[in-house]
Design an enzyme around this catalytic site. Structure first.
Site, mmCIF file in Angstrom:
data_model
loop_
_atom_site.group_PDB
_atom_site.id
_atom_site.type_symbol
_atom_site.label_atom_id
_atom_site.label_comp_id
_atom_site.label_asym_id
_atom_site.label_seq_id
_atom_site.Cartn_x
_atom_site.Cartn_y
_atom_site.Cartn_z
ATOM 1 N N HIS A 234 0.801 -1.221 0.000
ATOM 2 C CA HIS A 234 0.000 0.000 0.000
ATOM 3 C C HIS A 234 0.835 1.273 0.000
ATOM 4 C CE1 HIS A 234 -3.361 -2.668 0.353
ATOM 5 N NE2 HIS A 234 -2.844 -3.208 1.439
ATOM 6 N N ASN A 294 -9.245 11.675 -1.440
ATOM 7 C CA ASN A 294 -8.211 12.296 -0.611
ATOM 8 C C ASN A 294 -8.356 13.804 -0.725
ATOM 9 O OD1 ASN A 294 -7.036 9.796 0.140
ATOM 10 N ND2 ASN A 294 -6.165 9.677 -1.897
ATOM 11 N N ARG A 296 -6.777 16.536 -0.154
ATOM 12 C CA ARG A 296 -5.520 17.270 0.017
ATOM 13 C C ARG A 296 -4.757 17.221 -1.299
ATOM 14 N NH1 ARG A 296 -4.518 11.921 1.939
ATOM 15 N NH2 ARG A 296 -3.138 10.933 0.429
HETATM 16 C C1 MV4 Z 1 -10.175 -3.656 -2.984
HETATM 17 C C2 MV4 Z 1 -9.444 -4.604 -3.754
HETATM 18 C C3 MV4 Z 1 -10.183 -5.521 -4.477
HETATM 19 N N1 MV4 Z 1 -11.540 -5.494 -4.427
HETATM 20 N N2 MV4 Z 1 -11.506 -3.667 -2.978
HETATM 21 C C4 MV4 Z 1 -6.397 -1.775 -0.728
HETATM 22 C C5 MV4 Z 1 -6.352 -0.600 0.208
HETATM 23 C C6 MV4 Z 1 -7.552 0.119 -0.058
HETATM 24 N N3 MV4 Z 1 -7.748 1.427 0.298
HETATM 25 C C7 MV4 Z 1 -8.456 -0.677 -0.869
HETATM 26 N N4 MV4 Z 1 -7.676 -1.756 -1.368
HETATM 27 C C8 MV4 Z 1 -8.204 -2.692 -2.201
HETATM 28 N N5 MV4 Z 1 -9.552 -2.740 -2.248
HETATM 29 C C9 MV4 Z 1 -12.152 -4.580 -3.680
HETATM 30 N N6 MV4 Z 1 -13.501 -4.593 -3.645
HETATM 31 C C10 MV4 Z 1 -8.054 -4.540 -3.756
HETATM 32 C C11 MV4 Z 1 -7.424 -3.569 -2.982
HETATM 33 C C12 MV4 Z 1 -6.002 -3.498 -3.066
HETATM 34 C C13 MV4 Z 1 -5.377 -2.346 -3.539
HETATM 35 C C14 MV4 Z 1 -6.111 -1.234 -3.963
HETATM 36 C C15 MV4 Z 1 -5.478 -0.097 -4.418
HETATM 37 C C16 MV4 Z 1 -4.100 -0.069 -4.484
HETATM 38 C C17 MV4 Z 1 -3.349 -1.139 -4.075
HETATM 39 C C18 MV4 Z 1 -3.986 -2.299 -3.601
HETATM 40 C C19 MV4 Z 1 -3.217 -3.390 -3.207
HETATM 41 C C20 MV4 Z 1 -3.839 -4.514 -2.737
HETATM 42 C C21 MV4 Z 1 -5.230 -4.563 -2.657
#
Ligand code: MV4
Length: 642
Positions: A234, A294, A296
């Site tokens: 992340h 976000n 900002r």
């Molecule tokens: C998800 C997803 C797959 N499906 N939601 C990771 C942190 C966050 N704020 C939301 N995230 C994710 N949500 C659904 N329904 C996969 C992720 C996710 C991810 C999202 C954005 C950027 C990097 C990521 C890395 C792993 C998982």
């Protein structure tokens, strides 16, 4: 326009805001903690106010002290940067109650986006696509399980108060739901003090694509998208704009959705609407969903500035000062492609451990925009984020921009701390990334290849050996050098043993473990084995850095503190290099303690003290003061230990 603003932040973002304020004729006030007295942002600002101790809660999170500093210096507005107080709605309210302008959205706009479930309900109402799921207040486990079944597996359980992946659980089938829910709830309770969750359809091959928006409190425009899919745990690593593979239809759909999101909350200033995109079948206008907003300016805003030509901080100051939005949507266009890489002080092979240290040498390539809060000589302290700089490149096409990024990373010179430069460079060369085939799992899948430490070329070790001998500028300045008597000396580098033969002031031969290299110093630098190395050599004490398209770091073994080597059980003290025995302090039969001085060897016009590697009785002294000895010659032998 304001005549003076205060920047409630530190590091690169404080410096970046000061740059634009200065260009606009706006005076700046920095704030700083005890750890930042000598920091670059303090040096750059017109005035600076000390606000407390090094821990953020004692300084950069002290809203009251920051507002008092603004009032004391006559600043009319406060720019929050990112992090710290930038998304704290109570701080915004306090700034306004003090009669100052907060350069950013209202407290209520921040609150509207603060809780993930409420934000998603609001976005659904505003016509922004949201991942199919359950975002309700009810939290009964049986009811949540029923909702998960309705959505269809696989599902993702997320903490309502979450962010950064905390409290997130992917669930494959109904059988695993109850256990995953309990563990997500307990992690959320610990991390956020709020165990409420929401449930979503799991998005396969997710990409993180976000849209830069800018509002005046009523209307908003968008400044196109950024792709931030290259993340590790992340943490964004390399961002780009526009998103590879983006189609005009999908861009229009995402831009309009982002503008609707901003206008739905009366957004003022720079903001970012994050979407998750299902890239399992390429980019399609019906496969993006709102994730969060976000409220900002973001770390990665420079890629948007590069492709639009807009200075987002200038826009922030103008809109906060009451001007209308500086551009209409139809005035905004994408020009070329941009990448940003985040250079961190971190130990990548050790698992991306944050590093600290004093940056003894720091040179950035002029071809990249560099956003940094540090200068050579500054320290990366353990108190704050260990980011050293952001490098942003801009080219006419993605391929050209990526080649520029690789080149800029190779030309970046940092010594004094380990960095993620090699990792960034490996990413910039990665075939999948080059092809634009990015998703949020790329780094995790390719980690082993991306962190593999490339071999060090023999030519570079040879040059390091020359530098360790103090001859990086040639032997011309060496006193007593004679062309007709080649000098041979042993050079010790950590992990390497080299013999150096000086054949002429500008010509040396370096013998390494299995190879020999002919090194010639010409007007344009060192040539090794007939090839130009194009290297810069920087030495700092015993630390040697060679910058040659990549940074290589060596440590010269300090012969002064060198504990003599013990061969087998014989307790032999060997000459670490050829030299003159200046003194012998022990005699046969004498007891010595570990670390006791045995002899002094003079070599390279320096005295090297040889110490006992262990306690014992001297069996034999094999040299006498005044003797010239070869490297490796046995000098003193201790009796075999019982
Ligand atoms: C998800 C997803 C797959 N499906 N939601 C990771 C942190 C966050 N704020 C939301 N995230 C994710 N949500 C659904 N329904 C996969 C992720 C996710 C991810 C999202 C954005 C950027 C990097 C990521 C890395 C792993 C998982």
């Amino acid at each position: 326009m304001f005549s003076k603003i205060l920047i409630a932040n530190r590091g690169e973002i404080a410096c970046r805001v000061i740059d634009t304020a200065r260009r606009m004729g706006v005076a700046t006030v920095a704030v700083y903690s005890d750890a930042d007295r000598g920091a670059r942002h303090v040096a750059m600002a017109d005035e600076a106010v000390h606000i407390g101790g090094p821990a953020p809660r004692d300084s950069y999170l002290r809203g009251d002290a920051i507002i008092a500093a603004a009032q004391a210096t006559g600043a009319q507005a406060i720019h929050p940067g990112y992090g710290f107080l930038s998304e704290n709605p109570d701080f915004v309210d306090a700034v306004q109650a003090a009669g100052l302008v907060f350069i950013g959205p209202s407290g209520d706009a921040i609150r509207a986006m603060g809780l993930k479930d409420a934000a998603k309900r609001l976005m659904t109402k505003a016509g922004v696509p949201v991942v199919p799921g359950y975002h309700g207040a009810g939290q009964d486990p049986a009811m949540l399980a029923a909702e998960a079944a309705k959505i269809g597996y696989p599902v993702l359980i997320k903490a309502v108060a979450g962010g950064g992946g905390k409290g997130m659980r992917r669930v494959e089938t109904a059988a695993g739901f109850a256990e995953a829910l309990a563990s997500a709830e307990s992690e959320a309770a610990t991390a956020f003090g709020n165990k409420a969750v929401l449930i979503e359809k799991y998005v396969e091959k997710p990409r993180h694509i976000e849209v830069q928006v800018f509002g005046d409190g009523t209307r908003a425009v968008h400044l196109f998208e950024r792709d931030c899919s290259l993340q590790r745990r992340h943490q964004k690593v390399i961002e780009e704009a526009p998103a590879p593979g983006m189609t005009p239809q999908m861009r229009a759909a995402m831009g309009q959705a982002a503008v609707r999101a901003a206008e739905a909350i009366g957004y003022a200033g720079a903001g970012t609407v994050e979407f998750i995109v299902d890239a399992s079948e390429g980019l399609r206008p019906d496969r993006f969903w709102f994730m969060e907003m976000n409220t900002r300016l973001q770390v990665e805003h420079p890629v948007t500035e590069a492709i639009t030509g807009v200075d987002l901080v200038e826009w922030q100051l103008r809109v906060a000062a009451g001007e209308a939005l500086p551009a209409r949507q139809e005035d905004l266009h994408i020009n070329g492609h941009a990448f940003e890489a985040r250079l961190y002080a971190e130990d990548v092979p050790a698992g991306f451990l944050p590093a600290t240290g004093t940056l003894t040498h720091l040179v950035f390539p002029p071809a990249a925009r560099t956003d940094t809060g540090v200068r050579a000589g500054d320290t990366i302290s353990p108190w704050y984020d260990p980011m050293i700089a952001k490098l942003t490149v801009h080219g006419p096409t993605r391929a050209v921009a990526l080649a520029q990024l690789a080149r800029a990373l190779g030309a970046t010179e940092v010594a004094g701390s380990v960095t993620n430069l090699d990792f960034l460079a490996a990413l910039a060369r990665h075939a999948g990334f080059r092809a634009g085939d990015v998703d949020t799992g790329l780094i995790a899948r390719e980690l082993a290849a991306l962190v593999a430490e490339p071999a060090v070329p023999g030519a570079v070790v040879a040059l390091a050996a020359i530098a360790a001998a103090g001859l990086a500028e040639g032997a011309g300045a060496m006193g007593g050098f004679t062309l007709w008597s080649p000098l041979r000396r042993a050079v010790l580098l950590e992990g390497h043993m080299a013999a150096l033969i000086v054949e002429a002031p500008d010509r040396m031969r370096v013998e390494l473990d299995g190879s020999a290299h002919d090194c010639v110093l010409k007007a344009d630098g060192w040539w090794v084995d007939g090839a130009k190395l194009g290297a810069r050599v920087v030495t700092q004490g015993g630390a040697i850095s060679i910058f040659a398209g990549r940074a290589y770091h060596f440590n010269a073994v300090d012969p002064l503190a060198r504990v003599a080597e013990v061969s087998g059980g014989g307790g032999l003290t060997l000459a670490p290099m050829p030299g003159l025995v200046k003194a012998v302090f022990v005699a046969a039969g004498q007891e010595v303690a570990a670390g006791e001085r045995l002899a002094i060897l003079e070599a390279m016009k320096m005295e090297h003290t040889l110490l006992a590697a262990r306690a014992g009785r001297v069996a034999e002294v094999l040299c006498a003061p005044g003797a010239q000895v070869e490297a490796g010659a046995a000098l003193i032998r201790l009796e075999v230990e019982e």
